[in-house]
Design a protein around this motif. Sequence first.
Motif, PDB file in Angstrom:
ATOM      1  N   VAL A  51       0.657  -1.187   0.309  1.00  0.00           N
ATOM      2  CA  VAL A  51       0.645  -0.112  -0.052  1.00  0.00           C
ATOM      3  C   VAL A  51       0.647   1.378   0.136  1.00  0.00           C
ATOM      4  O   VAL A  51       0.299   2.467  -0.023  1.00  0.00           O
ATOM      5  N   THR A  52       2.046   0.670  -0.271  1.00  0.00           N
ATOM      6  CA  THR A  52       2.898   2.143   0.405  1.00  0.00           C
ATOM      7  C   THR A  52       3.416   2.657  -1.638  1.00  0.00           C
ATOM      8  O   THR A  52       3.709   3.549  -1.349  1.00  0.00           O
ATOM      9  N   ALA A  73      -4.505  -1.927   6.363  1.00  0.00           N
ATOM     10  CA  ALA A  73      -3.317  -2.314   6.511  1.00  0.00           C
ATOM     11  C   ALA A  73      -2.259  -1.805   7.189  1.00  0.00           C
ATOM     12  O   ALA A  73      -2.203  -0.785   7.628  1.00  0.00           O
ATOM     13  N   GLY A  74      -1.483  -2.602   8.154  1.00  0.00           N
ATOM     14  CA  GLY A  74      -0.615  -2.749   8.814  1.00  0.00           C
ATOM     15  C   GLY A  74       0.678  -3.178   9.248  1.00  0.00           C
ATOM     16  O   GLY A  74      -0.272  -4.315   8.754  1.00  0.00           O
ATOM     17  N   SER A  90       2.439   6.658   5.275  1.00  0.00           N
ATOM     18  CA  SER A  90       3.681   6.692   3.388  1.00  0.00           C
ATOM     19  C   SER A  90       1.278   5.802   3.559  1.00  0.00           C
ATOM     20  O   SER A  90       1.131   5.876   2.589  1.00  0.00           O
ATOM     21  N   GLY A  91       1.174   4.461   4.140  1.00  0.00           N
ATOM     22  CA  GLY A  91      -0.048   3.606   3.154  1.00  0.00           C
ATOM     23  C   GLY A  91      -1.199   4.229   3.203  1.00  0.00           C
ATOM     24  O   GLY A  91      -2.332   4.565   2.796  1.00  0.00           O
ATOM     25  N   LEU A  92      -0.884   5.086   4.952  1.00  0.00           N
ATOM     26  CA  LEU A  92      -2.567   5.814   5.179  1.00  0.00           C
ATOM     27  C   LEU A  92      -2.400   6.871   3.971  1.00  0.00           C
ATOM     28  O   LEU A  92      -3.321   7.237   3.092  1.00  0.00           O
ATOM     29  N   ALA A  98      -5.714   7.718  -3.077  1.00  0.00           N
ATOM     30  CA  ALA A  98      -6.213   7.304  -3.629  1.00  0.00           C
ATOM     31  C   ALA A  98      -7.872   7.471  -4.154  1.00  0.00           C
ATOM     32  O   ALA A  98      -9.309   7.658  -4.299  1.00  0.00           O
ATOM     33  N   ALA A  99      -8.673   7.953  -2.139  1.00  0.00           N
ATOM     34  CA  ALA A  99     -10.543   8.241  -2.106  1.00  0.00           C
ATOM     35  C   ALA A  99     -10.518   9.710  -2.746  1.00  0.00           C
ATOM     36  O   ALA A  99     -10.943   9.628  -2.890  1.00  0.00           O
TER      37      ALA A  99
END
Length: 306
Positions: A51-52, A73-74, A90-92, A98-99
């Motif tokens: 996800v990053t 995801a974590g 970074s993933g967040l 994207a949202a």
Amino acid sequence: MILVTGGLGMIGAHTAAALADRGEEVIVTSHRPTPLPSFLAGRVTVETLDVTDREAFLALGDRYDIRDIVHLAGSIPEADPVDFFRRDLSGLLTALEAARAWHVSRFAVASSIGVYTGRPEIPWREELDLPLADLPHAIVALKKAVEPLTTFTLAGTGVHPVLLRIGSTWGPLMDPESPFNIIPPYVGALGRGEGVPPLYADDGGDFGYAPDTGRAIALLMTAGTLSHTAYNVSSGHRYTHRELADALAAAIPGAHVDLLDGRSGGSSDDPYLDISRLTAATGFAPEFDVGGAVVDYVAWRAANPR
């Protein structure tokens, strides 16, 4: 279609299953190739994705019509929290980008019961201000930061943020030796006929069972309207170790947990989450009490390694 990042982890997989139960098309991401849990077989689309990786994440929108995101995801913190914070933030931020790019309706993100650390009131309710306090773990620090980052980033975009303040959750797919919840390790040891450390009878806490947690999140994602951004997600009850010991003895032949009188320290009750807001918004009520959850989990572990 609803995207669940981390959708093959414990909470993610049960959320994906509950969404599929409600007739939703679901796509799940996994950081690495992971065996599909039996209860998801043939029911979800799986994308192996870091996800990053911004480019790969945004490319999902070219292949799928994604209308909502559940970001679960974590990763596990290292001794030095800097790399952990950098990776998970970074993933967040990629998921939030994207949202906004896909104009989704709702963006739900995992927060934690730990954000209330420092509040003396019990049970913990969403209306409480979150205090500046020493936090017990890097994961809690991250989750506390996630909330304002999410709401600020989505302000004015038309995307409804849903902050999932998730209580202590356990169940199928949890690491059997997890340091975050005693129940899976105790079930494993007792099932092997091994002794386990004694427990203080009146200690306890907020035990949410993963299938219930996933169903609660699915209900929040599919509710007609939501009036708030933050929702407590858990059982809504404080369970004691005495209740847990009784449940283990009933579910595992020959199992016995020694109980020590009273509490391990202090006189205040262990905190738990009030879920009135969740129930009012979705009609949610847990299907499992601690006894039913232990029976279900013991049956699961009899056929599955975790």
